[in-house]
Design an enzyme around this catalytic site. Structure first.
Site, PDB file in Angstrom:
ATOM      1  CB  THR A 182      -1.025   0.114   1.293  1.00 39.09           C
ATOM      2  OG1 THR A 182      -1.646  -1.215   1.261  1.00 39.09           O
ATOM      3  CG2 THR A 182      -1.780   1.117   1.245  1.00 39.09           C
ATOM      4  NE  ARG A 194       5.916 -11.451   1.162  1.00 37.06           N
ATOM      5  CZ  ARG A 194       5.028 -11.246   2.048  1.00 37.06           C
ATOM      6  NH1 ARG A 194       5.519 -11.492   3.350  1.00 37.06           N
ATOM      7  NH2 ARG A 194       4.103 -10.557   1.861  1.00 37.06           N
ATOM      8  CE  LYS A 236       0.012   4.391  14.163  1.00 36.52           C
ATOM      9  NZ  LYS A 236      -1.565   4.528  13.487  1.00 36.52           N
TER      10      LYS A 236
HETATM   11  N1  LIG Z   1      -1.004   1.107   5.034  1.00 40.32           N
HETATM   12  C1  LIG Z   1      -0.908   2.487   5.609  1.00 40.32           C
HETATM   13  O1  LIG Z   1      -1.734   3.342   5.603  1.00 40.32           O
HETATM   14  C2  LIG Z   1       0.144   2.711   6.553  1.00 40.32           C
HETATM   15  C3  LIG Z   1       0.231   3.845   7.074  1.00 40.32           C
HETATM   16  C4  LIG Z   1       1.159   3.974   8.100  1.00 40.32           C
HETATM   17  C5  LIG Z   1       2.083   3.019   8.347  1.00 40.32           C
HETATM   18  N2  LIG Z   1       1.956   1.792   7.788  1.00 40.32           N
HETATM   19  C6  LIG Z   1       3.094   0.807   7.818  1.00 40.32           C
HETATM   20  O2  LIG Z   1       4.008   0.859   6.743  1.00 40.32           O
HETATM   21  C7  LIG Z   1       4.315  -0.714   6.538  1.00 40.32           C
HETATM   22  C8  LIG Z   1       4.007  -1.067   5.192  1.00 40.32           C
HETATM   23  O3  LIG Z   1       2.546  -0.909   5.260  1.00 40.32           O
HETATM   24  P1  LIG Z   1       1.668  -1.532   3.859  1.00 40.32           P
HETATM   25  O4  LIG Z   1       0.327  -1.060   4.328  1.00 40.32           O
HETATM   26  O5  LIG Z   1       2.339  -0.707   2.855  1.00 40.32           O
HETATM   27  O6  LIG Z   1       1.729  -3.105   4.046  1.00 40.32           O
HETATM   28  P2  LIG Z   1       1.459  -4.158   2.834  1.00 40.32           P
HETATM   29  O7  LIG Z   1       0.463  -3.369   1.941  1.00 40.32           O
HETATM   30  O8  LIG Z   1       1.223  -5.239   3.476  1.00 40.32           O
HETATM   31  O9  LIG Z   1       2.593  -3.904   1.966  1.00 40.32           O
HETATM   32  C9  LIG Z   1       4.071  -4.519   2.361  1.00 40.32           C
HETATM   33  C10 LIG Z   1       4.770  -5.204   1.310  1.00 40.32           C
HETATM   34  O10 LIG Z   1       5.941  -5.396   1.712  1.00 40.32           O
HETATM   35  C11 LIG Z   1       6.388  -6.702   0.846  1.00 40.32           C
HETATM   36  N3  LIG Z   1       7.087  -7.472   1.796  1.00 40.32           N
HETATM   37  C12 LIG Z   1       6.927  -7.904   2.836  1.00 40.32           C
HETATM   38  N4  LIG Z   1       8.058  -8.702   3.370  1.00 40.32           N
HETATM   39  C13 LIG Z   1       8.900  -8.658   2.482  1.00 40.32           C
HETATM   40  C14 LIG Z   1      10.237  -8.867   2.653  1.00 40.32           C
HETATM   41  N5  LIG Z   1      10.953  -9.414   3.592  1.00 40.32           N
HETATM   42  N6  LIG Z   1      11.181  -8.393   1.627  1.00 40.32           N
HETATM   43  C15 LIG Z   1      10.444  -7.618   0.407  1.00 40.32           C
HETATM   44  N7  LIG Z   1       9.183  -7.244   0.574  1.00 40.32           N
HETATM   45  C16 LIG Z   1       8.648  -7.620   1.657  1.00 40.32           C
HETATM   46  C17 LIG Z   1       5.082  -7.437   0.476  1.00 40.32           C
HETATM   47  O11 LIG Z   1       5.380  -7.584  -0.631  1.00 40.32           O
HETATM   48  P3  LIG Z   1       4.488  -8.259  -1.701  1.00 40.32           P
HETATM   49  O12 LIG Z   1       3.299  -7.533  -2.155  1.00 40.32           O
HETATM   50  O13 LIG Z   1       5.420  -8.407  -3.098  1.00 40.32           O
HETATM   51  O14 LIG Z   1       4.579  -9.668  -1.528  1.00 40.32           O
HETATM   52  C18 LIG Z   1       4.082  -6.108   0.240  1.00 40.32           C
HETATM   53  O15 LIG Z   1       3.656  -5.709  -0.644  1.00 40.32           O
HETATM   54  C19 LIG Z   1       3.904  -1.240   7.793  1.00 40.32           C
HETATM   55  O16 LIG Z   1       5.050  -1.390   8.848  1.00 40.32           O
HETATM   56  C20 LIG Z   1       2.452  -0.529   8.131  1.00 40.32           C
HETATM   57  O17 LIG Z   1       2.543  -0.565   9.507  1.00 40.32           O
HETATM   58  C21 LIG Z   1       1.055   1.759   6.926  1.00 40.32           C
END
Ligand SMILES: NC(=O)c1ccc[n+]([C@@H]2O[C@H](COP(=O)([O-])OP(=O)(O)OC[C@H]3O[C@@H](n4cnc5c(N)ncnc54)[C@H](OP(=O)(O)O)[C@@H]3O)[C@@H](O)[C@H]2O)c1
Length: 343
Positions: A14, A46, A207
């Site tokens: 995301t 990943r 947080k």
């Molecule tokens: N979403 C939000 O609104 C938001 C807001 C503030 C903070 N955050 C933080 O930001 C971080 C990411 O959130 P997100 O919502 O973007 O998560 P997400 O949509 O689940 O995306 C995480 C990505 O990381 C990849 N991944 C997982 N393990 C990996 C590894 N070992 N090596 C390389 N890539 C890997 C996955 O890849 P694949 O898709 O290729 O499998 C996935 O696309 C989290 O810590 C979350 O708490 C998110």
């Protein structure tokens, strides 16, 4: 065009997708506005074969192996946008050790491994940026670190979890039960399929631990945060709050007292006249009590691809511009004081 600064994204989910999107739309304007041309040199994720809605720029390499980033000396800053703590901590340490600046939205690794990560960054003379780790698009880290740097901060209170704020808003305004409001939040994509971490207060605790370090410049152990969730709240609680002229909000609270500080993440009665009481739905807000500037309240989107990517890119630009604010004691709330957690 500005000076080139080469970056890599690790985690094309995301937030990573939001960064790709903003760079594609606004990269040229950012370069003219800030004098730095952010070049997306590599994306590591990943499952690189999965189709995504944002195309990568020409020349950007795509891989599942983050060794690609470590081995490329031209990559200056890594955007670590992977959740969880095990892989993310290791990737963060290895990138810092390789002399790369890291910008991350992962509040869990920050809350749990703060001292280790910042010691590593300092040893290797690089920055670790984390504006996006708290309240998404709301620039609260910059406000505490830069805008309010001349102040003693007496308290920080925040609505730091949009899922909980949405549930509490719907319980109050639409008379839904907790389960109905949670189901609606899930249907709208505001809540995870497993929402435990949000609704039990852990996310808010991570947080507020981060904000408390910057606010008080004291050592904070995340486990000292008094954590309570919203799962047990029912219509009776909402009605009682209303009778008292209040609303219930899940707040992260860090407060200074003469003999120490308190840290909590808990459902709290907020008087209707307080700025946090009117923050509805999935919005986040942070109220900062500063001794010289007085009270300041920031309100905005606390999550989502583009708000969070906006915060990520604010750190990247600061690093690319060589701003000193992102290194040194004020950048990471280095413990200048020894304030006990009293309750
Ligand atoms: N979403 C939000 O609104 C938001 C807001 C503030 C903070 N955050 C933080 O930001 C971080 C990411 O959130 P997100 O919502 O973007 O998560 P997400 O949509 O689940 O995306 C995480 C990505 O990381 C990849 N991944 C997982 N393990 C990996 C590894 N070992 N090596 C390389 N890539 C890997 C996955 O890849 P694949 O898709 O290729 O499998 C996935 O696309 C989290 O810590 C979350 O708490 C998110």
């Amino acid at each position: 065009m500005g000076q080139a600064h080469r970056i890599a994204i690790i985690g094309r989910g995301t937030v990573g997708g939001g960064v790709v999107d903003i760079l594609a739309r606004e990269g040229a304007v950012i370069a003219r506005r800030c004098g730095v041309d952010l070049e997306l040199a590599a994306v590591v994720t990943r499952t690189p074969s999965r189709q995504r809605s944002q195309a990568l720029p020409p020349g950007c390499r795509l891989s599942a192996d983050f060794g690609l980033v470590l081995d490329d000396p031209s990559i200056q800053t890594v955007l670590l946008l992977v959740g969880g703590t095990t892989d993310a901590r290791e990737i963060c340490l290895r990138c810092l050790t390789a002399g790369k600046h890291v910008v991350t939205a992962n509040k869990a690794i920050l809350a749990e491994f703060w001292d280790e990560l910042f010691a590593c960054a300092e040893r290797h003379g690089v920055c670790l940026g984390f504006e996006s780790s708290v309240a998404g698009g709301v620039p609260v880290i910059g406000a505490l670190r830069d805008g309010l740097v001349a102040n003693r901060i007496d308290a920080v209170q925040g609505i730091l979890n949009g899922t909980c704020n949405y549930i509490l808003t719907m319980m109050e305004e639409a008379g839904l039960s907790y389960d109905e409001a949670l189901a609606q939040a899930q249907a709208l994509g505001y809540a995870e399929a497993d929402p435990a971490f949000d609704v039990n207060g852990s996310d808010t605790a991570h947080k507020i631990a981060i904000l408390a370090r910057l606010a008080f410049q004291t050592r904070i152990n995340f486990r000292q945060v008094d954590i309570r969730g919203i799962e047990a709240l029912g219509p009776g609680d909402i009605a009682s709050a209303r009778r008292l002229g209040c609303r219930i909000k899940l707040l992260g609270i860090a407060q200074r007292f003469p003999d120490g500080i308190s840290l909590a993440a808990a459902p709290t009665l907020v008087p209707l006249g307080h700025p946090l009481a009117s923050v509805r739905l999935n919005y986040n807000a942070v109220n900062i009590e500063a001794d010289a500037a007085g009270p300041n309240t920031l309100i905005g989107q606390g999550a989502g691809a583009r708000p969070t990517a906006s915060a990520v890119l604010s750190d990247v630009v600061a690093i690319a511009c060589g701003e000193r604010a992102l290194s040194g004691p004020r950048a990471h709330g280095a413990p200048l004081f020894d304030l006990p957690v009293i309750f």
